[in-house]
Motif scaffolding. Structure first.
Motif, PDB file in Angstrom:
ATOM      1  N   SER A  89       4.037   5.047  -1.527  1.00 14.96           N
ATOM      2  CA  SER A  89       4.322   4.287  -2.747  1.00 14.96           C
ATOM      3  C   SER A  89       3.123   3.448  -3.182  1.00 14.96           C
ATOM      4  N   ILE A  90       2.488   2.767  -2.237  1.00 10.01           N
ATOM      5  CA  ILE A  90       1.322   1.944  -2.587  1.00 10.01           C
ATOM      6  C   ILE A  90       0.166   2.834  -3.057  1.00 10.01           C
ATOM      7  N   GLN A 145      -0.485  -4.542   4.969  1.00 14.68           N
ATOM      8  CA  GLN A 145      -0.090  -3.134   5.022  1.00 14.68           C
ATOM      9  C   GLN A 145       0.268  -2.704   6.449  1.00 14.68           C
ATOM     10  N   GLU A 154      -1.376   2.390  -6.774  1.00 11.35           N
ATOM     11  CA  GLU A 154      -2.767   1.953  -6.932  1.00 11.35           C
ATOM     12  C   GLU A 154      -3.703   3.077  -7.388  1.00 11.35           C
ATOM     13  N   ASN A 210       5.832  -2.877  -1.863  1.00 14.76           N
ATOM     14  CA  ASN A 210       5.205  -3.749  -2.861  1.00 14.76           C
ATOM     15  C   ASN A 210       5.848  -5.135  -2.862  1.00 14.76           C
ATOM     16  N   THR A 270       3.570   4.414   3.211  1.00 10.09           N
ATOM     17  CA  THR A 270       2.255   4.348   2.551  1.00 10.09           C
ATOM     18  C   THR A 270       2.182   5.031   1.192  1.00 10.09           C
ATOM     19  N   LYS A 290       4.541  -6.967   0.078  1.00  9.45           N
ATOM     20  CA  LYS A 290       3.156  -7.355  -0.179  1.00  9.45           C
ATOM     21  C   LYS A 290       3.086  -8.638  -0.999  1.00  9.45           C
TER      22      LYS A 290
END
Length: 426
Positions: free
Chosen positions: A226-227, A41, A231, A32, A224, A35
């Motif tokens: 955690s995102i 990603q 979300e 994050n 991947t 990002k």
């Protein structure tokens, strides 16, 4: 156990524990954070994956020359380099966004990976030399501390990040890794064994494929999950750290059990890999879950599948190293540090290849499609590995039955027995 064996266990366990904390601490917040700096990603997955790629190269080279370099020097130097790079990684938030940030991430991760590969490759080889008859048991014991590092890393990283900012998690864990000490070992003469000869064994290649799928799944989740959780499941960074415990806690808890079983019953190691791989394939397909199932993403389902993944990965992983060493000895490799160095280097290299493939390709698929489909791809890889191992088991069983039949045929008389009392002498 002797004093040397006890000290070896302590040293190797501390390496596993501190190294895994440094590795897993990024999971809850770094994707994050990257990002926010404009990193895609796919590029985030590559930042995670480049670490494993460099570990792959380092493991192959260092595993080959472990006897000449010296196991103790490799461990101490590797820990020093890895801890320093971990601390430096904590100050990358001070650089400008975009290209500069990405390049420095790559450089730091690459150097860190080389140090990590030196320490881990040496620790596998040293453990195999000190505990030649109980390799899987010792590996299972050490995986407790691997699991503890994976358990404590994400929640510790999430808490330190939320409480103190980006730098402190890396400074803390880098200092912890720096405090780990090495192990004295005697030099062992080198041999003519080679990676090329080792890799020509079909059984070795199949086991390597199993190891590849296991590490690929773990690397994919690191980059991947955690995102996806933030979300889709509306979790915070600290909660994501707790979520990852669902994967690492069962892995660490089951490791010593499967290690003892693997050493006590060597004949079931292949079936452990098959059953564990099948469970891994199914759990990855339901982790998202796959859109074809028409099931909505839910927190309880994600947690349950992570627990299953933890157990199944452990069941598949623990027997692999012992099986590779046994296969090497069956094919004429001498018993000594040089062979252990080759096997541990190959094991680490294949593991690193999976850790590169998982976050890199997984990140790309996630960006192009979504997390659900990308997790399904990881499940498909695990299922393919299971199919190959199962085919090899059936082929070996068929060959064994053929050998038994042939041996019985050789012992049977060429002519039928005749009752000498009833011979027709006319």
């Amino acid at each position: 156990m002797s004093r040397q064996q006890i000290l070896t266990l302590i040293a190797m366990a501390s390496i596993n524990f501190s190294s895994m904390i440094c590795y897993s601490i990024l999971g809850p917040f770094f994707p994050n954070e990257a990002k926010k700096k404009g990193v895609s990603q796919a590029m985030i997955g590559l930042i995670f994956g480049i670490y494993a790629l460099c570990t792959l190269v380092g493991s192959l080279i260092l595993g080959k020359y472990i006897v000449q370099i010296g196991a103790k020097f490799m461990i101490v130097a590797g820990l020093f380099v890895s801890s320093g790079c971990t601390v430096l990684f904590g100050f990358l938030d001070q650089v400008s966004d975009g290209t500069v940030f990405i390049v420095l991430c790559f450089i730091t991760r690459c150097i860190n990976a080389i140090g990590f590969s030196a320490a881990v490759t040496s620790s596998f080889a040293v453990s195999g030399k000190v505990f030649p008859d109980n390799i899987a048991t010792v590996l299972g014991f050490m995986e407790i501390f691997t699991g503890l590092g994976l358990i404590l890393g994400p929640p510790l990283g999430g808490w330190l990040y939320q409480s103190f900012g980006y730098e402190i998690p890396f400074v803390f864990t880098g200092c912890l890794l720096f405090a780990t000490y090495g192990l004295h070992t005697d030099a062992v003469p080198s041999s003519q064994n080679s990676f090329l000869r080792l890799c020509t064994r079909i059984k070795i290649l199949l086991i390597c494929f199993v190891v590849f799928t296991l590490s690929s799944g773990l690397g994919f989740l690191d980059a991947t999950l955690s995102i996806f959780a933030i979300e889709k499941l509306n979790l915070s960074a600290g909660s994501v750290g707790l979520l990852m415990i669902g994967l690492s806690l069962p892995y660490g808890a089951a490791s010593p059990i499967f290690g003892v079983i693997s050493d006590k019953y060597p004949s079931i190691r292949k079936w452990m890999m098959v059953v564990g791989g099948m469970a891994t394939a199914v759990s990855f397909c339901f982790l998202g879950p796959l859109p074809v199932f028409h099931i909505r993403s839910q927190l309880w389902l994600t947690v349950l599948m992570l627990i299953v993944v933890g157990f199944s990965l452990c069941m598949s992983c623990i027997p692999t190293f012992a099986e590779m060493i046994a296969c090497a000895h069956e094919n004429g490799f001498e018993e000594g540090m040089s062979t252990l160095g080759l096997v541990s280097g190959l094991f680490s290299a294949v593991w690193s290849a999976g850790m590169f493939f998982g976050p890199t390709i997984g990140g790309y698929i996630t960006q192009a499609l979504n997390f659900e489909w990308s997790a399904g791809v990881q499940g498909a890889l695990a299922f393919l590995a299971v199919s190959k191992i199962n085919f090899q088991i059936k082929a070996s069983q068929k060959a064994s039955r053929t050998d038994v039949s042939s041996s019985q045929g050789e012992k049977s008389p060429l002519l039928p027995k005749t009752d000498h009392l009833r011979v027709d002498i006319s």
